[in-house]
Design an enzyme around this catalytic site. Structure first.
Site, PDB file in Angstrom:
ATOM      1  N   PRO A  88      40.226  33.460  38.373  1.00  0.00           N
ATOM      2  CA  PRO A  88      41.050  33.146  39.548  1.00  0.00           C
ATOM      3  C   PRO A  88      40.714  31.780  40.145  1.00  0.00           C
ATOM      4  CG  PRO A  88      39.525  34.973  40.011  1.00  0.00           C
ATOM      5  CD  PRO A  88      39.402  34.658  38.557  1.00  0.00           C
ATOM      6  N   GLU A 115      32.430  41.535  37.838  1.00  0.00           N
ATOM      7  CA  GLU A 115      32.372  40.559  38.926  1.00  0.00           C
ATOM      8  C   GLU A 115      32.699  39.141  38.457  1.00  0.00           C
ATOM      9  OE1 GLU A 115      32.386  39.319  42.538  1.00  0.00           O
ATOM     10  OE2 GLU A 115      32.394  41.423  41.942  1.00  0.00           O
ATOM     11  N   ARG A 152      56.855  32.204  23.367  1.00  0.00           N
ATOM     12  CA  ARG A 152      58.316  32.081  23.395  1.00  0.00           C
ATOM     13  C   ARG A 152      58.771  30.626  23.412  1.00  0.00           C
ATOM     14  NH1 ARG A 152      61.017  31.673  27.952  1.00  0.00           N
ATOM     15  NH2 ARG A 152      62.723  33.137  27.664  1.00  0.00           N
ATOM     16  N   ASP A 167      66.925  28.851  31.296  1.00  0.00           N
ATOM     17  CA  ASP A 167      65.871  29.702  31.857  1.00  0.00           C
ATOM     18  C   ASP A 167      65.364  29.119  33.165  1.00  0.00           C
ATOM     19  OD1 ASP A 167      65.512  31.740  30.075  1.00  0.00           O
ATOM     20  OD2 ASP A 167      63.904  30.769  28.955  1.00  0.00           O
TER      21      ASP A 167
HETATM   22  N1  SAH Z   1      34.319  37.507  41.291  1.00  0.00           N
HETATM   23  C1  SAH Z   1      35.260  36.683  40.601  1.00  0.00           C
HETATM   24  C2  SAH Z   1      36.482  37.487  40.142  1.00  0.00           C
HETATM   25  C3  SAH Z   1      36.191  38.467  39.063  1.00  0.00           C
HETATM   26  S1  SAH Z   1      37.605  39.337  38.505  1.00  0.00           S
HETATM   27  C4  SAH Z   1      35.702  35.571  41.531  1.00  0.00           C
HETATM   28  O1  SAH Z   1      35.747  35.789  42.735  1.00  0.00           O
HETATM   29  O2  SAH Z   1      36.098  34.479  41.048  1.00  0.00           O
HETATM   30  C5  SAH Z   1      37.141  39.732  36.862  1.00  0.00           C
HETATM   31  C6  SAH Z   1      37.752  38.867  35.789  1.00  0.00           C
HETATM   32  O3  SAH Z   1      39.160  39.050  35.768  1.00  0.00           O
HETATM   33  C7  SAH Z   1      37.548  37.379  35.921  1.00  0.00           C
HETATM   34  O4  SAH Z   1      36.330  36.976  35.370  1.00  0.00           O
HETATM   35  C8  SAH Z   1      38.734  36.810  35.145  1.00  0.00           C
HETATM   36  O5  SAH Z   1      38.479  36.737  33.755  1.00  0.00           O
HETATM   37  C9  SAH Z   1      39.807  37.849  35.378  1.00  0.00           C
HETATM   38  N2  SAH Z   1      40.767  37.494  36.443  1.00  0.00           N
HETATM   39  C10 SAH Z   1      40.940  38.137  37.626  1.00  0.00           C
HETATM   40  N3  SAH Z   1      41.929  37.576  38.353  1.00  0.00           N
HETATM   41  C11 SAH Z   1      42.418  36.559  37.612  1.00  0.00           C
HETATM   42  C12 SAH Z   1      43.449  35.590  37.824  1.00  0.00           C
HETATM   43  N4  SAH Z   1      44.169  35.554  38.934  1.00  0.00           N
HETATM   44  N5  SAH Z   1      43.682  34.692  36.839  1.00  0.00           N
HETATM   45  C13 SAH Z   1      42.937  34.691  35.705  1.00  0.00           C
HETATM   46  N6  SAH Z   1      41.943  35.575  35.452  1.00  0.00           N
HETATM   47  C14 SAH Z   1      41.689  36.492  36.391  1.00  0.00           C
END
Ligand code: SAH
Length: 227
Positions: A88, A115, A152, A167
């Site tokens: 994220p 996490e 795609r 699109d």
């Molecule tokens: N504690 C971390 C979030 C962990 S979520 C933080 O605050 O940054 C667990 C995993 O899910 C992450 O390591 C990632 O690989 C994935 N993930 C969760 N949300 C995501 C998003 N919006 N985009 C991409 N990967 C995501």
């Protein structure tokens, strides 16, 4: 031909996506290939652990470097591949990023869980991608979204009747409203212009509708110069 490799602790979450429909056909036609790698198999720990508690304390478990590194470096051609971490905290994914990614012939996607990762995992990758400002339980859905949207765009993956230069997000516009039979559904009728057979007028109407819709719903897509 693009080869995707996905590092995941849950291959069974990802595999159904390419057992049907357009992605299955793309694989059968050798336009894309997808290989899943369970990095738990690379753990040298007694119980095949892949995570541990964070240094400094705090909630949750953190994925360790060694299994991810060993799994990554076991992939043929990994050095030249574009290596992407799902997080994220990465660059926000959109259609323009998809258009950049489709220029690669080998993409490796690393999915986190729990996490998150040991910070040093970041040193193994070329880029970090987020699919939006929300937190998922794992990187599998983000990896699937990237594989789907990039595939795609690979020439030949969509048949003519499926691919649409209109699109949404092409030319920074949302797609115009579409209608199909029946002509009259509970009193809601198809706009007459679409039945006129005048293709020039129809194209004009559709472009206007696209612009109107984009302005109403996504003014952020409209470049300053076009406002
Ligand atoms: N504690 C971390 C979030 C962990 S979520 C933080 O605050 O940054 C667990 C995993 O899910 C992450 O390591 C990632 O690989 C994935 N993930 C969760 N949300 C995501 C998003 N919006 N985009 C991409 N990967 C995501």
């Amino acid at each position: 031909m693009i080869k995707f490799d996905v590092l995941t602790l849950f291959p069974s979450i990802v595999s159904p996506m390419f057992e049907d429909s357009i992605l299955k056909r793309a694989i059968d036609n050798n336009l894309i290939s997808i290989e899943l790698h369970d990095f738990r198999e690379f753990s040298k720990m007694k119980h095949h652990n892949v995570d541990d508690t964070p240094y400094g304390g705090g909630a949750g478990m953190v994925l360790m470097c060694p299994p991810i590194y060993d799994c990554l470096t076991s992939i043929e051609g990994y050095k030249d591949a574009l290596k992407i971490l799902m997080t994220p905290q990465g660059v926000k994914y959109n259609q323009s990023v998809a258009k950049e990614l489709v220029k690669n012939d080998h993409i490796i996607l690393i999915c986190g869980h729990y996490e998150g990762f040991d910070e040093r995992v970041r040193s193994f990758v070329d880029m970090e991608i987020s699919i939006g400002d929300y937190v998922l339980t794992g990187g599998e859905i983000p990896a699937m979204a990237i594989i789907d949207s990039v595939s795609r765009l690979v020439p030949g993956v969509l048949h003519n009747e499926e691919s649409a230069p209109t699109d949404s997000f092409e030319n920074d516009l949302l797609e115009f409203p579409q209608y199909t039979k029946p002509y009259d559904f509970m009193g809601m009728k198809v706009p007459d212009i679409l039945l006129s057979g005048n293709h020039q007028e129809i194209d004009k109407y559709r472009l206007e509708e696209s612009k109107k819709r984009t302005k109403e719903r996504r003014p952020d897509l409209i470049k300053d110069t076009e406002k």
